[in-house]
Design an enzyme around this catalytic site. Structure first.
Site, PDB file in Angstrom:
ATOM      1  N   PRO A  83      27.998  19.565  33.020  1.00  0.00           N
ATOM      2  CA  PRO A  83      26.979  19.601  31.988  1.00  0.00           C
ATOM      3  C   PRO A  83      26.254  20.937  31.851  1.00  0.00           C
ATOM      4  O   PRO A  83      25.953  21.596  32.841  1.00  0.00           O
ATOM      5  CB  PRO A  83      26.000  18.496  32.400  1.00  0.00           C
ATOM      6  CG  PRO A  83      26.362  18.126  33.786  1.00  0.00           C
ATOM      7  CD  PRO A  83      27.793  18.493  33.989  1.00  0.00           C
ATOM      8  N   ASN A  84      26.028  21.293  30.630  1.00  0.00           N
ATOM      9  CA  ASN A  84      25.257  22.465  30.190  1.00  0.00           C
ATOM     10  C   ASN A  84      26.029  23.778  30.282  1.00  0.00           C
ATOM     11  O   ASN A  84      25.561  24.794  29.780  1.00  0.00           O
ATOM     12  CB  ASN A  84      23.923  22.592  30.952  1.00  0.00           C
ATOM     13  CG  ASN A  84      23.005  21.428  30.676  1.00  0.00           C
ATOM     14  OD1 ASN A  84      22.758  21.097  29.519  1.00  0.00           O
ATOM     15  ND2 ASN A  84      22.523  20.770  31.721  1.00  0.00           N
TER      16      ASN A  84
ATOM     17  N   ARG B 227      21.034  31.301  27.994  1.00  0.00           N
ATOM     18  CA  ARG B 227      19.725  31.131  28.643  1.00  0.00           C
ATOM     19  C   ARG B 227      19.854  31.501  30.116  1.00  0.00           C
ATOM     20  O   ARG B 227      20.938  31.486  30.686  1.00  0.00           O
ATOM     21  CB  ARG B 227      19.263  29.658  28.553  1.00  0.00           C
ATOM     22  CG  ARG B 227      18.761  29.244  27.199  1.00  0.00           C
ATOM     23  CD  ARG B 227      18.314  27.777  27.213  1.00  0.00           C
ATOM     24  NE  ARG B 227      17.659  27.418  28.473  1.00  0.00           N
ATOM     25  CZ  ARG B 227      18.060  26.430  29.268  1.00  0.00           C
ATOM     26  NH1 ARG B 227      19.119  25.712  28.981  1.00  0.00           N
ATOM     27  NH2 ARG B 227      17.399  26.155  30.371  1.00  0.00           N
TER      28      ARG B 227
ATOM     29  N   TYR C  57      22.540  32.897  35.696  1.00  0.00           N
ATOM     30  CA  TYR C  57      23.915  32.539  35.331  1.00  0.00           C
ATOM     31  C   TYR C  57      24.675  33.665  34.618  1.00  0.00           C
ATOM     32  O   TYR C  57      25.827  33.486  34.247  1.00  0.00           O
ATOM     33  CB  TYR C  57      23.916  31.282  34.451  1.00  0.00           C
ATOM     34  CG  TYR C  57      23.299  30.088  35.141  1.00  0.00           C
ATOM     35  CD1 TYR C  57      23.943  29.496  36.226  1.00  0.00           C
ATOM     36  CD2 TYR C  57      22.072  29.569  34.740  1.00  0.00           C
ATOM     37  CE1 TYR C  57      23.384  28.410  36.877  1.00  0.00           C
ATOM     38  CE2 TYR C  57      21.505  28.478  35.383  1.00  0.00           C
ATOM     39  CZ  TYR C  57      22.163  27.908  36.450  1.00  0.00           C
ATOM     40  OH  TYR C  57      21.607  26.836  37.097  1.00  0.00           O
TER      41      TYR C  57
ATOM     42  N   ASN D  13      33.620  23.143  38.459  1.00  0.00           N
ATOM     43  CA  ASN D  13      32.194  23.439  38.558  1.00  0.00           C
ATOM     44  C   ASN D  13      31.483  22.199  38.022  1.00  0.00           C
ATOM     45  O   ASN D  13      31.326  22.040  36.814  1.00  0.00           O
ATOM     46  CB  ASN D  13      31.822  24.672  37.731  1.00  0.00           C
ATOM     47  CG  ASN D  13      30.346  25.006  37.876  1.00  0.00           C
ATOM     48  OD1 ASN D  13      29.566  24.195  38.398  1.00  0.00           O
ATOM     49  ND2 ASN D  13      29.942  26.180  37.425  1.00  0.00           N
TER      50      ASN D  13
ATOM     51  N   ALA E 249      25.243  20.113  37.520  1.00  0.00           N
ATOM     52  CA  ALA E 249      24.225  19.248  38.132  1.00  0.00           C
ATOM     53  C   ALA E 249      24.817  17.988  38.758  1.00  0.00           C
ATOM     54  O   ALA E 249      24.210  17.407  39.680  1.00  0.00           O
ATOM     55  CB  ALA E 249      23.173  18.871  37.093  1.00  0.00           C
TER      56      ALA E 249
ATOM     57  N   GLU F  81      35.987  24.036  44.563  1.00  0.00           N
ATOM     58  CA  GLU F  81      34.670  23.832  43.944  1.00  0.00           C
ATOM     59  C   GLU F  81      34.050  25.207  43.700  1.00  0.00           C
ATOM     60  O   GLU F  81      34.124  26.090  44.564  1.00  0.00           O
ATOM     61  CB  GLU F  81      33.773  23.017  44.887  1.00  0.00           C
ATOM     62  CG  GLU F  81      32.369  22.825  44.348  1.00  0.00           C
ATOM     63  CD  GLU F  81      31.440  22.133  45.344  1.00  0.00           C
ATOM     64  OE1 GLU F  81      31.898  21.731  46.443  1.00  0.00           O
ATOM     65  OE2 GLU F  81      30.246  22.023  45.010  1.00  0.00           O
TER      66      GLU F  81
ATOM     67  N   HIS G  99      30.632  27.452  42.030  1.00  0.00           N
ATOM     68  CA  HIS G  99      29.317  27.589  41.404  1.00  0.00           C
ATOM     69  C   HIS G  99      29.093  29.047  41.057  1.00  0.00           C
ATOM     70  O   HIS G  99      29.342  29.926  41.895  1.00  0.00           O
ATOM     71  CB  HIS G  99      28.208  27.085  42.334  1.00  0.00           C
ATOM     72  CG  HIS G  99      28.363  25.642  42.654  1.00  0.00           C
ATOM     73  ND1 HIS G  99      27.955  24.644  41.795  1.00  0.00           N
ATOM     74  CD2 HIS G  99      28.948  25.024  43.712  1.00  0.00           C
ATOM     75  CE1 HIS G  99      28.262  23.477  42.324  1.00  0.00           C
ATOM     76  NE2 HIS G  99      28.861  23.671  43.482  1.00  0.00           N
TER      77      HIS G  99
ATOM     78  N   ARG H   4      18.930  28.823  46.308  1.00  0.00           N
ATOM     79  CA  ARG H   4      18.101  28.221  45.266  1.00  0.00           C
ATOM     80  C   ARG H   4      17.217  27.119  45.840  1.00  0.00           C
ATOM     81  O   ARG H   4      17.162  26.898  47.037  1.00  0.00           O
ATOM     82  CB  ARG H   4      19.007  27.747  44.137  1.00  0.00           C
ATOM     83  CG  ARG H   4      19.799  28.956  43.594  1.00  0.00           C
ATOM     84  CD  ARG H   4      20.522  28.664  42.347  1.00  0.00           C
ATOM     85  NE  ARG H   4      19.610  28.139  41.336  1.00  0.00           N
ATOM     86  CZ  ARG H   4      20.036  27.483  40.263  1.00  0.00           C
ATOM     87  NH1 ARG H   4      21.326  27.277  40.091  1.00  0.00           N
ATOM     88  NH2 ARG H   4      19.172  27.044  39.389  1.00  0.00           N
TER      89      ARG H   4
HETATM   90  O1  CA2 Z   1      25.774  27.953  39.523  1.00  0.00           O
HETATM   91  C1  CA2 Z   1      26.425  27.043  39.004  1.00  0.00           C
HETATM   92  O2  CA2 Z   1      27.538  27.203  38.521  1.00  0.00           O
HETATM   93  C2  CA2 Z   1      25.806  25.642  38.921  1.00  0.00           C
HETATM   94  O3  CA2 Z   1      26.845  24.678  39.128  1.00  0.00           O
HETATM   95  C3  CA2 Z   1      25.205  25.485  37.552  1.00  0.00           C
HETATM   96  C4  CA2 Z   1      24.393  24.213  37.356  1.00  0.00           C
HETATM   97  C5  CA2 Z   1      23.393  24.002  38.473  1.00  0.00           C
HETATM   98  O4  CA2 Z   1      22.847  22.693  38.364  1.00  0.00           O
HETATM   99  C6  CA2 Z   1      24.015  24.169  39.824  1.00  0.00           C
HETATM  100  O5  CA2 Z   1      22.982  24.145  40.773  1.00  0.00           O
HETATM  101  C7  CA2 Z   1      24.761  25.465  39.990  1.00  0.00           C
HETATM  102  C8  CA2 Z   1      23.605  24.210  36.070  1.00  0.00           C
HETATM  103  C9  CA2 Z   1      24.302  24.720  34.857  1.00  0.00           C
HETATM  104  C10 CA2 Z   1      23.294  24.994  33.802  1.00  0.00           C
HETATM  105  O6  CA2 Z   1      23.917  25.712  32.798  1.00  0.00           O
HETATM  106  C11 CA2 Z   1      23.188  26.591  32.080  1.00  0.00           C
HETATM  107  C12 CA2 Z   1      23.806  27.154  31.021  1.00  0.00           C
HETATM  108  C13 CA2 Z   1      23.131  28.090  30.254  1.00  0.00           C
HETATM  109  C14 CA2 Z   1      21.876  28.450  30.559  1.00  0.00           C
HETATM  110  C15 CA2 Z   1      21.256  27.869  31.627  1.00  0.00           C
HETATM  111  C16 CA2 Z   1      21.909  26.933  32.393  1.00  0.00           C
END
Ligand code: CA2
Length: 147
Positions: free
Chosen positions: A10-11, A18, A23, A72, A75, A96, A98, A105
């Site tokens: 997700p996201n 953002r 990221y 990846n 969340a 896996e 990240h 973090r």
């Molecule tokens: O660092 C990573 O790849 C994470 O898997 C990203 C997740 C976070 O919950 C993990 O702790 C680490 C969150 C992805 C959020 O995606 C975004 C995309 C654009 C802007 C901000 C966040």
């Protein structure tokens, strides 16, 4: 040759838009191109979903068919025993990944449930982690072929 499957949770479709300090500025489309370039001649299925059930269905679909998985889970790393259970059924190597270094973090981002079943874990390399993960996965696939 069997495909490799790269799954994004997700996201991650919003990458580059953002929180660039965490990221980076690379978009998911650019990451896809980097990942494909790291696997010349290998079929790559690159997918993203914000839905837990869709990710589980893709893992099931890969089982018995794909050579390996890079995931990846975003969340869902910290919450989804359902994705963990699906990964446990997968019969090949799993890397896996990240983008950020989750260990630097807040505590809620530090303990990935998925790591218990991953063959390897890559964190903190930013978008470059994807081509590294693909190369590592292909090495692990090759190791299994030789054993
Ligand atoms: O660092 C990573 O790849 C994470 O898997 C990203 C997740 C976070 O919950 C993990 O702790 C680490 C969150 C992805 C959020 O995606 C975004 C995309 C654009 C802007 C901000 C966040």
């Amino acid at each position: 040759m069997k495909p490799i499957v790269i799954l994004n949770g997700p996201n991650l479709n919003r990458l580059g838009m953002r929180e660039p300090e965490i990221y980076g500025t690379t978009t998911l489309a650019e990451i896809e191109a980097m990942a494909r370039a790291a696997a010349p001649g290998v079929p790559v299925e690159f997918r993203q979903s914000n839905s837990e059930s869709q990710l589980i269905d893709w893992i099931h679909d890969a089982t018995g068919r794909a050579a390996g998985i890079v995931i990846n889970p975003a969340a869902y790393s910290f919450t989804s025993i359902a994705i963990l259970d699906a990964l446990k059924m997968f019969d090949g190597p799993i890397v896996e990944l990240h983008i950020s270094n989750i260990h630097r973090r807040e505590p809620m981002y530090q303990r990935s449930l998925m790591s218990a079943t991953a063959s390897a874990v890559i964190v903190g390399l930013g978008a470059r982690g994807y081509p590294h993960a693909v190369r590592a996965l292909l090495e692990l696939v090759g190791d299994r072929g030789r054993s």
